[in-house]
Motif scaffolding. Structure first.
Motif, PDB file in Angstrom:
ATOM      1  N   PRO A 116       0.785  -1.238   0.000  1.00  5.96           N
ATOM      2  CA  PRO A 116       0.000   0.000   0.000  1.00  5.96           C
ATOM      3  C   PRO A 116       0.815   1.286   0.000  1.00  5.96           C
ATOM      4  CG  PRO A 116      -0.914  -1.576   1.559  1.00  5.96           C
ATOM      5  CD  PRO A 116       0.391  -2.131   1.110  1.00  5.96           C
ATOM      6  N   THR A 117       2.031   1.255   0.543  1.00  4.90           N
ATOM      7  CA  THR A 117       2.828   2.481   0.592  1.00  4.90           C
ATOM      8  C   THR A 117       3.551   2.760  -0.718  1.00  4.90           C
ATOM      9  OG1 THR A 117       4.792   1.343   1.452  1.00  4.90           O
ATOM     10  CG2 THR A 117       3.193   2.190   3.068  1.00  4.90           C
ATOM     11  N   GLN A 118       3.492   1.802  -1.668  1.00  6.20           N
ATOM     12  CA  GLN A 118       4.296   1.913  -2.877  1.00  6.20           C
ATOM     13  C   GLN A 118       3.480   2.117  -4.148  1.00  6.20           C
ATOM     14  OE1 GLN A 118       7.757   1.902  -2.381  1.00  6.20           O
ATOM     15  NE2 GLN A 118       6.923   2.003  -0.298  1.00  6.20           N
ATOM     16  N   VAL A 119       2.205   1.806  -4.103  1.00  4.02           N
ATOM     17  CA  VAL A 119       1.368   1.911  -5.294  1.00  4.02           C
ATOM     18  C   VAL A 119      -0.063   2.185  -4.842  1.00  4.02           C
ATOM     19  CG1 VAL A 119       0.931  -0.593  -5.339  1.00  4.02           C
ATOM     20  CG2 VAL A 119       0.693   0.738  -7.449  1.00  4.02           C
ATOM     21  N   THR A 120      -0.780   3.011  -5.608  1.00  2.56           N
ATOM     22  CA  THR A 120      -2.166   3.268  -5.233  1.00  2.56           C
ATOM     23  C   THR A 120      -2.988   2.001  -5.447  1.00  2.56           C
ATOM     24  OG1 THR A 120      -2.866   3.988  -7.439  1.00  2.56           O
ATOM     25  CG2 THR A 120      -1.938   5.668  -5.967  1.00  2.56           C
ATOM     26  N   GLN A 121      -4.038   1.860  -4.657  1.00  4.11           N
ATOM     27  CA  GLN A 121      -4.856   0.669  -4.808  1.00  4.11           C
ATOM     28  C   GLN A 121      -5.573   0.647  -6.155  1.00  4.11           C
ATOM     29  OE1 GLN A 121      -8.438  -1.396  -2.367  1.00  4.11           O
ATOM     30  NE2 GLN A 121      -6.488  -1.163  -1.275  1.00  4.11           N
ATOM     31  N   ASP A 122      -5.975   1.789  -6.659  1.00  2.00           N
ATOM     32  CA  ASP A 122      -6.624   1.818  -7.966  1.00  2.00           C
ATOM     33  C   ASP A 122      -5.700   1.285  -9.050  1.00  2.00           C
ATOM     34  OD1 ASP A 122      -8.956   2.838  -6.951  1.00  2.00           O
ATOM     35  OD2 ASP A 122      -8.561   4.911  -7.553  1.00  2.00           O
ATOM     36  N   PHE A 124      -3.126  -0.716  -8.604  1.00  2.00           N
ATOM     37  CA  PHE A 124      -2.920  -2.145  -8.380  1.00  2.00           C
ATOM     38  C   PHE A 124      -4.120  -2.951  -8.868  1.00  2.00           C
ATOM     39  CE2 PHE A 124      -3.151  -6.026  -5.856  1.00  2.00           C
ATOM     40  CZ  PHE A 124      -1.875  -6.541  -6.052  1.00  2.00           C
ATOM     41  N   LEU A 125      -5.309  -2.485  -8.601  1.00  2.00           N
ATOM     42  CA  LEU A 125      -6.515  -3.196  -9.047  1.00  2.00           C
ATOM     43  C   LEU A 125      -6.604  -3.230 -10.566  1.00  2.00           C
ATOM     44  CD1 LEU A 125      -9.066  -1.930  -6.400  1.00  2.00           C
ATOM     45  CD2 LEU A 125      -8.416  -4.319  -6.779  1.00  2.00           C
ATOM     46  N   ARG A 126      -6.159  -2.176 -11.230  1.00  2.00           N
ATOM     47  CA  ARG A 126      -6.135  -2.198 -12.702  1.00  2.00           C
ATOM     48  C   ARG A 126      -5.176  -3.274 -13.199  1.00  2.00           C
ATOM     49  NH1 ARG A 126      -6.349   3.480 -12.130  1.00  2.00           N
ATOM     50  NH2 ARG A 126      -4.102   3.696 -12.530  1.00  2.00           N
ATOM     51  N   LYS A 127      -4.068  -3.453 -12.483  1.00  2.00           N
ATOM     52  CA  LYS A 127      -3.130  -4.512 -12.859  1.00  2.00           C
ATOM     53  C   LYS A 127      -3.789  -5.882 -12.699  1.00  2.00           C
ATOM     54  CE  LYS A 127       0.550  -3.797 -13.770  1.00  2.00           C
ATOM     55  NZ  LYS A 127       1.291  -3.594 -15.051  1.00  2.00           N
ATOM     56  N   CYS A 128      -4.545  -6.061 -11.614  1.00  2.00           N
ATOM     57  CA  CYS A 128      -5.249  -7.331 -11.417  1.00  2.00           C
ATOM     58  C   CYS A 128      -6.304  -7.546 -12.498  1.00  2.00           C
ATOM     59  CB  CYS A 128      -5.896  -7.356 -10.026  1.00  2.00           C
ATOM     60  SG  CYS A 128      -4.717  -7.391  -8.667  1.00  2.00           S
ATOM     61  N   GLU A 129      -6.957  -6.473 -12.909  1.00  2.00           N
ATOM     62  CA  GLU A 129      -7.935  -6.579 -13.993  1.00  2.00           C
ATOM     63  C   GLU A 129      -7.261  -7.003 -15.293  1.00  2.00           C
ATOM     64  OE1 GLU A 129      -9.695  -2.723 -14.080  1.00  2.00           O
ATOM     65  OE2 GLU A 129     -10.890  -3.049 -12.244  1.00  2.00           O
ATOM     66  N   GLU A 130      -6.048  -6.491 -15.543  1.00  2.00           N
ATOM     67  CA  GLU A 130      -5.296  -6.907 -16.729  1.00  2.00           C
ATOM     68  C   GLU A 130      -4.987  -8.395 -16.674  1.00  2.00           C
ATOM     69  OE1 GLU A 130      -1.796  -4.582 -17.435  1.00  2.00           O
ATOM     70  OE2 GLU A 130      -2.812  -2.708 -16.978  1.00  2.00           O
ATOM     71  N   ASP A 150      -7.315  -1.441   6.672  1.00  2.00           N
ATOM     72  CA  ASP A 150      -8.362  -0.831   5.853  1.00  2.00           C
ATOM     73  C   ASP A 150      -8.094  -1.060   4.372  1.00  2.00           C
ATOM     74  OD1 ASP A 150      -9.742   0.040   8.066  1.00  2.00           O
ATOM     75  OD2 ASP A 150      -8.948   2.092   7.996  1.00  2.00           O
ATOM     76  N   ASP A 151      -6.823  -0.968   3.975  1.00  2.00           N
ATOM     77  CA  ASP A 151      -6.477  -1.242   2.574  1.00  2.00           C
ATOM     78  C   ASP A 151      -6.832  -2.679   2.207  1.00  2.00           C
ATOM     79  OD1 ASP A 151      -5.110   1.217   1.572  1.00  2.00           O
ATOM     80  OD2 ASP A 151      -3.778   0.808   3.252  1.00  2.00           O
ATOM     81  N   ALA A 152      -6.559  -3.603   3.113  1.00  2.00           N
ATOM     82  CA  ALA A 152      -6.851  -5.012   2.844  1.00  2.00           C
ATOM     83  C   ALA A 152      -8.350  -5.247   2.737  1.00  2.00           C
ATOM     84  CB  ALA A 152      -6.251  -5.884   3.946  1.00  2.00           C
ATOM     85  N   ARG A 153      -9.109  -4.631   3.601  1.00  2.00           N
ATOM     86  CA  ARG A 153     -10.568  -4.788   3.540  1.00  2.00           C
ATOM     87  C   ARG A 153     -11.115  -4.262   2.217  1.00  2.00           C
ATOM     88  NH1 ARG A 153     -11.532  -2.778   9.777  1.00  2.00           N
ATOM     89  NH2 ARG A 153     -11.805  -4.854  10.726  1.00  2.00           N
ATOM     90  N   HIS A 154     -10.637  -3.106   1.801  1.00  2.00           N
ATOM     91  CA  HIS A 154     -11.113  -2.534   0.545  1.00  2.00           C
ATOM     92  C   HIS A 154     -10.668  -3.383  -0.632  1.00  2.00           C
ATOM     93  CE1 HIS A 154     -11.272   0.457  -2.813  1.00  2.00           C
ATOM     94  NE2 HIS A 154     -12.433   0.697  -2.228  1.00  2.00           N
ATOM     95  N   GLU A 158     -13.018  -5.206  -3.535  1.00  2.00           N
ATOM     96  CA  GLU A 158     -12.918  -4.860  -4.948  1.00  2.00           C
ATOM     97  C   GLU A 158     -12.441  -6.005  -5.835  1.00  2.00           C
ATOM     98  OE1 GLU A 158     -13.935  -2.011  -6.291  1.00  2.00           O
ATOM     99  OE2 GLU A 158     -14.657  -1.454  -4.291  1.00  2.00           O
ATOM    100  N   LEU A 159     -11.703  -6.948  -5.278  1.00  2.00           N
ATOM    101  CA  LEU A 159     -11.232  -8.074  -6.084  1.00  2.00           C
ATOM    102  C   LEU A 159     -12.381  -9.027  -6.397  1.00  2.00           C
ATOM    103  CD1 LEU A 159      -7.870  -9.009  -4.312  1.00  2.00           C
ATOM    104  CD2 LEU A 159      -8.107  -8.165  -6.659  1.00  2.00           C
ATOM    105  N   PRO A 160     -12.328  -9.710  -7.537  1.00  2.00           N
ATOM    106  CA  PRO A 160     -13.328 -10.743  -7.812  1.00  2.00           C
ATOM    107  C   PRO A 160     -13.324 -11.805  -6.715  1.00  2.00           C
ATOM    108  CG  PRO A 160     -12.034 -10.265  -9.781  1.00  2.00           C
ATOM    109  CD  PRO A 160     -11.362  -9.548  -8.644  1.00  2.00           C
TER     110      PRO A 160
END
Length: 281
Positions: A116-122, A124-130, A150-154, A158-160
């Motif tokens: 979480p301190t190195q990349v925004t969650q949005d 990262f989630l786009r990478k997972c979508e790819e 909180d980052d983990a919960r979100h 958001e993940l499938p």
């Protein structure tokens, strides 16, 4: 026989700067990178030529491998070998993703960690979508630090549903039952990571059907037992392969204790031991 190999070459540089990692933002020299590239290619060639075994490989670099072209090449090449059952890598997935489509996606897999301190969650989630669009097989994980909850919960929201989100207990961090329950809600298997596993004298697959391989070919039973049992390239390791108990008092890393027989985790992760994907997901 089926031989599982955890490969770790000399690479020790990473593009991230996580405070909990001793290799954050470390830079390898040009000479060190060339040595690592040569080692990875030599290892890939050995697997190519060693058709007497069915092989699975997990790359566990100290640094970030997939920002280096030779790790991407190795993933593609190994995935297309008929005697390779699985090739996986631990990665932050900060690299581009298009090359993954060149892999045999029935064989390649990715153990992807979110920092979480190195990349925004949005992002990262786009990478997972790819990865999902490409059809890649992957798990996602996070270190269970209190400030990451909180980052983990979100992230879980958001993940499938069919993407497993694992949580690694933070090194040196003791969890109250209440804190552990919060992480268990996110990762139903967190209890396996919460405490180190008592291992001394217990049967473990490492040194028998699972080995650790260093860049120069040195073979150890696992990453956490330093004694060498032979060398990959001169074949001397084969005579040392046999069932044996763990010599350490405890094992606290997933890539170690997953192979410890009494944990039963080969059943939990059947078909996905190296990429940390539980069965029936």
């Amino acid at each position: 026989m089926h031989l599982t190999m955890l490969y770790r070459g000399p690479l020790a540089s990473c593009d991230y700067a996580c405070v909990y990692c001793p290799f954050a933002k470390r830079r390898d020299s040009t000479q060190q990178l060339r040595a690592d590239r040569a080692a990875v290619r030599r290892f890939t060639g050995w697997v190519r030529d060693n058709t007497q075994d069915e092989v699975s490989v997990l790359f566990t670099p100290w640094g970030e491998g997939l920002v280096r072209s030779w790790y991407r090449e190795a993933m593609v090449t190994l995935s297309r070998m008929t005697h390779v059952r699985r090739v996986a890598i631990q990665t932050n997935m900060s690299c581009r993703s298009a090359w993954i489509a060149d892999c045999d996606l029935d064989t390649a897999a990715f153990w992807v960690t979110y920092h979480p301190t190195q990349v925004t969650q949005d992002r990262f989630l786009r990478k997972c979508e790819e990865l999902t669009r490409i059809g890649a097989r992957f798990s996602v994980g996070i270190v269970g630090l209190p400030e990451h909850l909180d980052d983990a919960r979100h992230l879980r929201k958001e993940l499938p549903d069919d993407v497993y989100l694992w949580v690694n207990a933070a090194e040196g961090h003791a969890y109250t039952d209440e804190q552990a329950a919060d992480w268990q809600d996110i990762d139903p298997l967190f209890h396996h990571s919460r405490h180190a596993h008592v291992s001394k004298g217990l049967p473990c697959r490492t040194g028998d059907t699972v080995i650790s391989v260093l860049g120069d070919g040195t073979v150890r039973r696992c990453h956490f037992v330093p004694q060498a049992i032979g060398n990959l390239y001169d074949g001397s390791f084969r005579a040392a392969l046999r069932p044996r108990p763990c010599p350490l008092s405890t094992c606290d890393c997933h890539i170690g204790y997953v192979h410890l027989e009494p944990t039963g985790l080969y059943d939990v992760f059947a078909g996905g031991v190296l990429e940390r994907i539980p069965a029936l997901r």
